[in-house]
Design an enzyme around this catalytic site. Structure first.
Site, PDB file in Angstrom:
ATOM      1  N   TRP A  36      18.387 -91.410 -82.508  1.00 29.96           N
ATOM      2  CA  TRP A  36      18.668 -91.308 -83.957  1.00 29.96           C
ATOM      3  C   TRP A  36      19.428 -92.522 -84.490  1.00 29.96           C
ATOM      4  O   TRP A  36      20.336 -93.036 -83.836  1.00 29.96           O
ATOM      5  CB  TRP A  36      19.525 -90.059 -84.196  1.00 29.96           C
ATOM      6  CG  TRP A  36      20.192 -90.016 -85.529  1.00 29.96           C
ATOM      7  CD1 TRP A  36      21.367 -90.641 -85.868  1.00 29.96           C
ATOM      8  CD2 TRP A  36      19.741 -89.335 -86.699  1.00 29.96           C
ATOM      9  NE1 TRP A  36      21.672 -90.370 -87.182  1.00 29.96           N
ATOM     10  CE2 TRP A  36      20.695 -89.577 -87.715  1.00 29.96           C
ATOM     11  CE3 TRP A  36      18.635 -88.528 -86.992  1.00 29.96           C
ATOM     12  CZ2 TRP A  36      20.570 -89.046 -89.000  1.00 29.96           C
ATOM     13  CZ3 TRP A  36      18.514 -87.999 -88.269  1.00 29.96           C
ATOM     14  CH2 TRP A  36      19.469 -88.260 -89.255  1.00 29.96           C
ATOM     15  N   MET A  37      19.085 -92.929 -85.729  1.00 32.42           N
ATOM     16  CA  MET A  37      19.823 -93.990 -86.440  1.00 32.42           C
ATOM     17  C   MET A  37      20.132 -93.525 -87.846  1.00 32.42           C
ATOM     18  O   MET A  37      19.271 -92.973 -88.524  1.00 32.42           O
ATOM     19  CB  MET A  37      18.945 -95.239 -86.499  1.00 32.42           C
ATOM     20  CG  MET A  37      19.342 -96.269 -87.552  1.00 32.42           C
ATOM     21  SD  MET A  37      18.040 -97.519 -87.806  1.00 32.42           S
ATOM     22  CE  MET A  37      18.388 -98.662 -86.486  1.00 32.42           C
ATOM     23  N   ASP A  39      23.325 -94.992 -90.989  1.00 27.68           N
ATOM     24  CA  ASP A  39      23.818 -96.178 -91.706  1.00 27.68           C
ATOM     25  C   ASP A  39      23.847 -97.502 -90.943  1.00 27.68           C
ATOM     26  O   ASP A  39      24.261 -97.533 -89.775  1.00 27.68           O
ATOM     27  CB  ASP A  39      25.280 -95.966 -92.112  1.00 27.68           C
ATOM     28  CG  ASP A  39      25.542 -94.637 -92.759  1.00 27.68           C
ATOM     29  OD1 ASP A  39      24.613 -93.864 -92.964  1.00 27.68           O
ATOM     30  OD2 ASP A  39      26.727 -94.370 -93.061  1.00 27.68           O
TER      31      ASP A  39
HETATM   32  C1  FRU Z   1      26.743 -91.886 -94.683  1.00 21.00           C
HETATM   33  C2  FRU Z   1      27.646 -91.213 -93.682  1.00 21.00           C
HETATM   34  C3  FRU Z   1      28.991 -91.907 -93.651  1.00 21.00           C
HETATM   35  C4  FRU Z   1      29.503 -91.605 -92.283  1.00 21.00           C
HETATM   36  C5  FRU Z   1      28.236 -91.602 -91.452  1.00 21.00           C
HETATM   37  C6  FRU Z   1      28.227 -90.590 -90.352  1.00 21.00           C
HETATM   38  O1  FRU Z   1      25.401 -91.739 -94.433  1.00 21.00           O
HETATM   39  O2  FRU Z   1      27.769 -89.846 -93.978  1.00 21.00           O
HETATM   40  O3  FRU Z   1      29.865 -91.523 -94.687  1.00 21.00           O
HETATM   41  O4  FRU Z   1      30.420 -92.556 -91.853  1.00 21.00           O
HETATM   42  O5  FRU Z   1      27.173 -91.337 -92.347  1.00 21.00           O
HETATM   43  O6  FRU Z   1      27.149 -90.773 -89.512  1.00 21.00           O
END
Ligand code: FRU
Length: 511
Positions: A36-37, A39
């Site tokens: 999974w990927m 941010d």
């Molecule tokens: C945004 C988010 C961030 C958090 C991360 C967790 O997509 O919810 O706020 O750091 O993803 O995976």
């Protein structure tokens, strides 16, 4: 010393990546090495190459306790995976190493700044979540978590701020050599605010001020802030949760927001002037930017959205892609985006049609066009494919009545297609991937408001194997969507309800 958790992640990715064939991945959009990927994190230029880290769960293609994956590229397009950089292996980040950013220290080491998530369970199963800001220092390959972590703890949140929603630090070094960090937080009104912290050495931090406040205007909590100067203006990017639509500007759910305004560097205050969405398509979120060595402001986003993650097939060996990096400009107070110019060196086999007449088919302007009629549109010899850079300019023949609807069908055959349509009387561009092969009931269509310019509508379409990014009228609006259609569906068809004139320039992208 590499922790057991990080070693296990590294062993897993090395072992499992072998089962993913080249064709199963995008050609030039970064996908996770395995699993999974979400941010983009720590987007940076360090030791002669671009580094991109990402929210990562290597063990399956669902979100899980977050790690940081890592890849490098000389040109934003050809990526090489490096071993996972961070794993959730400390008391303060056991529940996840969340999003963050990177900066180079004066001694040449790279500093990663991230959110550590800790969960504790009390009696009766009550869970307490704490998010704090943490550091790791490294050489571009291996990173060691700082012994003074967390460097911004719960006590450093101003009164009323949530201790649970406090994340996504974006660090920057300012002109006098000191550092600033913007962190997203949920204030007492339940919406979003950005807190600004400062430091002389990037290790010791103090709360400076509340930098921006949502006041429940654009969604609720703001995630993943980024702030920079561009073309004489100041730009604040955030990804708001829980948005409500506003005309065609914002849509429900997780969205993207660009606030443009002025910045006073002495008082360190930002004054908002205008606001707009960043991407008007389906799959774009959590964007982050860098300034490249040649002075370009470049943005990359997660080419997905929390509201559409259900589009996946459960057995996919990977899930989540990054968008194409995009060059940003501010023109007449508005955000413009352009495909990263490095893409041009991978263009091959140009096929061009100049001012071709597209004969009108009145049947097209019905509310519902049966999918099998798509292939009745005009196919132009040499215009097809799934990895391409194509410009399409559409106008009305002189003296003729303007068409009601123009469409381009991509990744198409008799069964499947993904469509871009334009209705000039309503000024609406629509993207539609309903017939792209997904068997899930997530959002498959989205609309954006776009006027014709000098009697033309212009599209620059970047297709990679599993996505489409549409830059409209010279980058004034962008619509992005992922698709899962089999690669054998590679037709492209043009159709219009009345006669139109089209010019098409298409390049195959080869890497
Ligand atoms: C945004 C988010 C961030 C958090 C991360 C967790 O997509 O919810 O706020 O750091 O993803 O995976």
């Amino acid at each position: 010393m590499i922790s057991t958790a990080l070693q296990e992640a590294r062993d897993t990715e090395e072992m499992r990546e072998k089962s993913i064939s080249e064709e199963q991945r995008p050609l030039f959009h970064l996908s996770p090495r395995v699993g999974w990927m979400n941010d983009p994190n720590g987007f940076s230029f360090y030791q002669g190459q671009y580094h991109l880290f990402y929210q990562y769960y290597p063990y399956n293609s669902y979100w899980g306790p977050m790690h940081w994956g890592h890849a490098v590229s000389p040109d934003f397009l050809r990526w090489t995976y490096l071993p996972a950089a961070l794993a959730p292996d400390e008391k303060y980040d056991k529940a996840g190493v969340f999003s963050g950013s990177a900066v180079e220290l004066p001694d040449g080491r790279q500093l990663l700044v991230y959110t550590g998530v800790a969960e504790t369970y009390e009696e009766k199963g009550k869970k307490t979540v704490r998010q704090t800001q943490c550091l790791a220092v490294g050489d571009g390959l291996d990173y060691v978590k700082y012994e003074g972590n967390p460097v911004i703890s719960s006590e450093m949140i101003p009164e009323g701020g949530s201790l649970e929603d406090f994340r996504d630090p974006k660090i920057r070094k300012i002109e006098d050599g000191t550092y600033r960090m913007l962190v997203a937080n949920r204030p007492a009104d339940g919406s979003g605010q950005l807190l600004l912290y400062r430091s002389n050495d990037a290790f010791h931090w103090e709360f400076h001020k509340v930098f921006a406040q949502n006041f429940n205007r654009f969604g609720k909590m703001w995630e993943c802030p980024d702030f920079f100067e561009l073309d004489g203006k100041s730009v604040l990017l955030v990804s708001p949760q829980d948005m409500l639509p506003e005309g065609f500007e914002y849509h429900n759910g997780n969205g993207t927001l660009c606030l443009i305004g002025d910045y006073d560097p002495c008082a360190e205050t930002f004054t908002e002037e205008t606001n707009q969405a960043v991407d008007y398509g389906i799959d774009f979120y959590a964007m982050q930017t860098i300034l490249s060595p040649d002075g370009r402001r470049i943005m990359i986003g997660w080419m997905q959205n929390w509201d559409t993650i259900g589009v996946r097939e459960p057995r996919d060996p990977w899930f989540g892609q990054m968008s194409l990096p995009r060059e940003l400009r501010i023109i007449d107070g508005k955000l413009y985006q352009y495909p990263i110019r490095e893409l041009e060196k991978y263009r091959r086999n140009k096929v061009e049609y100049s001012q071709a007449l597209l004969k009108g088919n009145r049947a097209l302007d019905t509310v519902f066009v049966k999918p099998e009629t798509v292939t009745d549109g005009l196919a132009l010899p040499g215009i097809s494919g799934r990895c391409l850079d194509m410009e399409v300019v559409v106008s009305c023949p002189e003296g003729a009545k303007l068409f009601n609807k123009f469409t381009i069908s991509l990744a198409a055959d008799k069964e499947f297609h993904t469509k871009i349509s334009y209705r000039p009387y309503e000024s609406i561009v629509k993207i539609d991937r309903k017939f792209a092969g997904s068997r899930r009931a997530v959002i498959h269509q989205r609309r954006a408001q776009v006027q014709m310019q000098d009697g033309q509508i212009r599209f620059r379409i970047i297709l990679d194997r599993y996505s489409m990014e549409v830059f409209i009228n010279g980058g004034s609006k962008v619509m992005t969507a992922t698709i899962g259609t089999e690669l054998s569906s590679d037709g492209i068809f043009f159709a219009c309800d009345r006669d139109a004139v089209i010019s098409v320039t298409k390049y195959e992208l080869v890497m």
